[in-house]
Design a protein around this motif. Sequence first.
Motif, PDB file in Angstrom:
ATOM      1  N   LEU A 331       0.819  -1.213   0.000  1.00 15.31           N
ATOM      2  CA  LEU A 331       0.000   0.000   0.000  1.00 15.31           C
ATOM      3  C   LEU A 331       0.858   1.271   0.000  1.00 15.31           C
ATOM      4  CD1 LEU A 331      -2.908   0.961   0.061  1.00 15.31           C
ATOM      5  CD2 LEU A 331      -2.836   0.899   2.554  1.00 15.31           C
ATOM      6  N   ALA A 332       1.957   1.272   0.754  1.00 14.91           N
ATOM      7  CA  ALA A 332       2.792   2.471   0.840  1.00 14.91           C
ATOM      8  C   ALA A 332       3.419   2.836  -0.508  1.00 14.91           C
ATOM      9  CB  ALA A 332       3.861   2.286   1.911  1.00 14.91           C
ATOM     10  N   PRO A 333       4.089   1.909  -1.228  1.00 17.18           N
ATOM     11  CA  PRO A 333       4.617   2.301  -2.542  1.00 17.18           C
ATOM     12  C   PRO A 333       3.526   2.666  -3.545  1.00 17.18           C
ATOM     13  CG  PRO A 333       4.943  -0.055  -2.142  1.00 17.18           C
ATOM     14  CD  PRO A 333       4.535   0.550  -0.861  1.00 17.18           C
ATOM     15  N   LEU A 334       2.369   2.032  -3.456  1.00 12.77           N
ATOM     16  CA  LEU A 334       1.271   2.388  -4.355  1.00 12.77           C
ATOM     17  C   LEU A 334       0.818   3.824  -4.110  1.00 12.77           C
ATOM     18  CD1 LEU A 334      -0.931   1.692  -6.431  1.00 12.77           C
ATOM     19  CD2 LEU A 334      -2.310   0.820  -4.534  1.00 12.77           C
ATOM     20  N   LEU A 335       0.648   4.188  -2.834  1.00 11.09           N
ATOM     21  CA  LEU A 335       0.227   5.558  -2.510  1.00 11.09           C
ATOM     22  C   LEU A 335       1.289   6.568  -2.917  1.00 11.09           C
ATOM     23  CD1 LEU A 335      -1.458   5.030   0.987  1.00 11.09           C
ATOM     24  CD2 LEU A 335      -2.571   5.404  -1.222  1.00 11.09           C
ATOM     25  N   LEU A 336       2.560   6.209  -2.749  1.00  9.68           N
ATOM     26  CA  LEU A 336       3.628   7.117  -3.165  1.00  9.68           C
ATOM     27  C   LEU A 336       3.561   7.365  -4.668  1.00  9.68           C
ATOM     28  CD1 LEU A 336       6.264   8.691  -2.705  1.00  9.68           C
ATOM     29  CD2 LEU A 336       7.491   6.530  -3.017  1.00  9.68           C
ATOM     30  N   TYR A 337       3.416   6.303  -5.449  1.00  9.05           N
ATOM     31  CA  TYR A 337       3.372   6.456  -6.904  1.00  9.05           C
ATOM     32  C   TYR A 337       2.139   7.267  -7.321  1.00  9.05           C
ATOM     33  CZ  TYR A 337       3.742   5.102 -11.825  1.00  9.05           C
ATOM     34  OH  TYR A 337       3.874   5.109 -13.186  1.00  9.05           O
ATOM     35  N   ALA A 338       1.010   6.985  -6.687  1.00  2.95           N
ATOM     36  CA  ALA A 338      -0.202   7.732  -7.018  1.00  2.95           C
ATOM     37  C   ALA A 338      -0.050   9.211  -6.667  1.00  2.95           C
ATOM     38  CB  ALA A 338      -1.403   7.130  -6.283  1.00  2.95           C
ATOM     39  N   ALA A 339       0.575   9.503  -5.520  1.00  6.99           N
ATOM     40  CA  ALA A 339       0.760  10.899  -5.120  1.00  6.99           C
ATOM     41  C   ALA A 339       1.693  11.633  -6.072  1.00  6.99           C
ATOM     42  CB  ALA A 339       1.307  10.951  -3.693  1.00  6.99           C
ATOM     43  N   VAL A 340       2.780  10.979  -6.470  1.00  7.02           N
ATOM     44  CA  VAL A 340       3.723  11.617  -7.392  1.00  7.02           C
ATOM     45  C   VAL A 340       3.061  11.893  -8.738  1.00  7.02           C
ATOM     46  CG1 VAL A 340       5.866  11.263  -8.684  1.00  7.02           C
ATOM     47  CG2 VAL A 340       5.765  10.667  -6.280  1.00  7.02           C
ATOM     48  N   LEU A 341       2.279  10.928  -9.234  1.00  3.68           N
ATOM     49  CA  LEU A 341       1.568  11.165 -10.494  1.00  3.68           C
ATOM     50  C   LEU A 341       0.532  12.264 -10.335  1.00  3.68           C
ATOM     51  CD1 LEU A 341       0.931   7.638 -12.078  1.00  3.68           C
ATOM     52  CD2 LEU A 341       2.748   9.270 -12.554  1.00  3.68           C
ATOM     53  N   GLY A 342      -0.155  12.288  -9.196  1.00  3.44           N
ATOM     54  CA  GLY A 342      -1.162  13.317  -8.981  1.00  3.44           C
ATOM     55  C   GLY A 342      -0.581  14.713  -8.946  1.00  3.44           C
ATOM     56  N   ILE A 343       0.651  14.827  -8.449  1.00  2.16           N
ATOM     57  CA  ILE A 343       1.296  16.144  -8.385  1.00  2.16           C
ATOM     58  C   ILE A 343       1.890  16.540  -9.739  1.00  2.16           C
ATOM     59  CG2 ILE A 343       3.233  17.405  -7.363  1.00  2.16           C
ATOM     60  CD1 ILE A 343       2.787  15.742  -4.825  1.00  2.16           C
ATOM     61  N   GLY A 344       2.509  15.594 -10.432  1.00  6.17           N
ATOM     62  CA  GLY A 344       3.288  15.937 -11.633  1.00  6.17           C
ATOM     63  C   GLY A 344       2.560  15.787 -12.945  1.00  6.17           C
ATOM     64  N   VAL A 345       1.436  15.070 -12.967  1.00  5.49           N
ATOM     65  CA  VAL A 345       0.714  14.859 -14.220  1.00  5.49           C
ATOM     66  C   VAL A 345      -0.673  15.489 -14.103  1.00  5.49           C
ATOM     67  CG1 VAL A 345      -0.190  13.148 -15.815  1.00  5.49           C
ATOM     68  CG2 VAL A 345       1.979  12.721 -14.658  1.00  5.49           C
ATOM     69  N   GLN A 346      -0.914  16.480 -14.929  1.00  5.87           N
ATOM     70  CA  GLN A 346      -2.189  17.179 -14.916  1.00  5.87           C
ATOM     71  C   GLN A 346      -2.899  16.973 -16.248  1.00  5.87           C
ATOM     72  OE1 GLN A 346      -3.208  18.617 -12.123  1.00  5.87           O
ATOM     73  NE2 GLN A 346      -1.243  18.172 -11.120  1.00  5.87           N
ATOM     74  N   ALA A 347      -4.213  17.082 -16.225  1.00  8.88           N
ATOM     75  CA  ALA A 347      -5.004  16.930 -17.441  1.00  8.88           C
ATOM     76  C   ALA A 347      -4.628  18.004 -18.453  1.00  8.88           C
ATOM     77  CB  ALA A 347      -6.490  17.004 -17.113  1.00  8.88           C
ATOM     78  N   GLY A 348      -4.495  17.591 -19.696  1.00 13.85           N
ATOM     79  CA  GLY A 348      -4.205  18.527 -20.771  1.00 13.85           C
ATOM     80  C   GLY A 348      -2.737  18.771 -21.033  1.00 13.85           C
ATOM     81  N   GLN A 349      -1.833  18.195 -20.218  1.00 17.14           N
ATOM     82  CA  GLN A 349      -0.409  18.368 -20.453  1.00 17.14           C
ATOM     83  C   GLN A 349       0.029  17.541 -21.664  1.00 17.14           C
ATOM     84  OE1 GLN A 349       1.533  17.297 -16.797  1.00 17.14           O
ATOM     85  NE2 GLN A 349       1.392  19.361 -15.941  1.00 17.14           N
ATOM     86  N   PRO A 350       1.167  17.924 -22.297  1.00 15.34           N
ATOM     87  CA  PRO A 350       1.673  17.138 -23.428  1.00 15.34           C
ATOM     88  C   PRO A 350       1.927  15.684 -23.037  1.00 15.34           C
ATOM     89  CG  PRO A 350       2.768  19.255 -23.332  1.00 15.34           C
ATOM     90  CD  PRO A 350       1.946  19.155 -22.085  1.00 15.34           C
ATOM     91  N   LEU A 351       1.534  14.792 -23.911  1.00 16.11           N
ATOM     92  CA  LEU A 351       1.530  13.366 -23.587  1.00 16.11           C
ATOM     93  C   LEU A 351       2.929  12.816 -23.311  1.00 16.11           C
ATOM     94  CD1 LEU A 351       0.108  10.649 -23.372  1.00 16.11           C
ATOM     95  CD2 LEU A 351       0.225  10.445 -25.857  1.00 16.11           C
TER      96      LEU A 351
END
Length: 534
Positions: A331-351
């Motif tokens: 659970l801890a590494p999953l939450l870390l990966y999800a948090a990092v993606l949530g911070i660094g990847v936003q809708a509409g950014q270049p693919l």
Amino acid sequence: MILRDVGRRYGLRGPWVLRGLDLDLPAHTLVRIEGANGVGKSTLLRLLAGIDAPTEGRVTGRPRTAYVPERFPAALPFTATGYLVHMGRVHGLATAEAAARAEEWLARFGAAGHARTPLAELSKGTSQKVVVAQALLAEPDLLVLDEAWTGLDMVARDELDRAVAKRVADGATVVFVDHGRSRLAGRADAAYRLEGRTLTVAAAVPPGDPGPAVRIEATGQASAALPSGLPGAPGVERDTRNPAAIQLTTTVAHSDPLLHALITARPPWHITGLSRLPVPVPAPASAAAAPGPDRRARPATPTRAAGSPVRGTSALMRCQAALLGRSQRWLAPLLLYAAVLGIGVQAGQPLLDSLGYAAAALLPVAAWLLRLCVTQEPPAARAVTAAAVGPSRAHCASLITGLGCALVLGAAGTGTVLLISEPVSTDHTVTVPLLSAALAGLLAAGCSALLGAAVGALCARPVLHRHGWSLGATVLGSLLALVTDGSPAKAAVTGLVSGSLTGTVRLPLLPLAAVLAVAVAVAALTSRIATLRE
């Protein structure tokens, strides 16, 4: 099975524990190993079971093996039946057959009522019944028992005695260590004493020899009488100056049930002392008079073929995945990966930019997952698994499980990025082909997962054992793998980010080939080390 000039050190370069051992273990043989505490009996049994590799010499002809350690942990997130079914599959049994044999052996040991009980809730004695059952349900050709009777009640001890005799009669080799010299007295075909790092032939224990005596000191209420029918009919001495104090003398075999009877009596007796009385030990016999099996009277039984390596590895991976999933350490590494993606990847950014970011974030998470998989089993449980399939295969299964989890997580992250990002270049002027970008993103995630797995494997056991050093090395190694020039993961991520500037998709085929070579080399190295050190 044959040992020739076998030696074993503490660690890779420590002092010698055993050296110059020669031992033949034919089929239809019951072998007893004796020796004082700390002389290396457990080390010898681990060598016989294939858990450890000898530092020098060779071991040949090892058959299908099952092992019972001296102490078995209850820290596995399985029920008794669940663990036995997993181990049955590891030994090569089908699931239905493993479940049937698990039920049978739990019933024979008087533990059927605990079949659905989590291992963490079992008593020490019941946990011991479970680990003995896992060794017997596969009907191994080599059964290695390290103090297997310790903690068992009298009924279970008698059942284990009968099971050992049955395995020997069916053609197996059984090697055992037990603190009571009367254990299987008169039945052993050969007895060896371990002294001074070498084996000598020991005098056989005659049937009916009670073995060493144990003195139990207890106190109770002055008017309390001893319970009737005490196990072993112990000798009783009372202190004339203190009527509440008694001394009981019994054999080692009856000491555990006698202690239980005293503690559970009403009113209970309080144990104030426990000591073993010295007994004379017979002098070792000469090698010429060595007890051993009459091989001419017992025709050799061919060793049954072991289960399919692919099937065994698949069962190991299923067991490792279940262990990781039930422990919730993922659970801890999953939450870390999800948090990092949530911070660094936003809708509409270049693919392509977002795919590069997601691949880079996966590398430390993959290293973390690898560390979890190779360290999640307690040492005793890991030894049981290693005896069944070999330490190299057991370690490889952990590596593959951790890598598989990282790849699944990377695929999920890539899919998320594809759903919310815009398939355009950085300046939003060039359209990026979606399918090519998806493939490039998956390959880049694979590069990061493989390199992260390699970092995790090099920063955990059996290379690094101390938690602090392992954690620090994992963090540093992950950082260097992302920023160092020439790193395949950096090359794959950089290819995505630079391609985003022009809208060009570059498949990271060369970095993927390089990281595959690195991962295979690391897996081979760490699997080899796993056979040399715990």
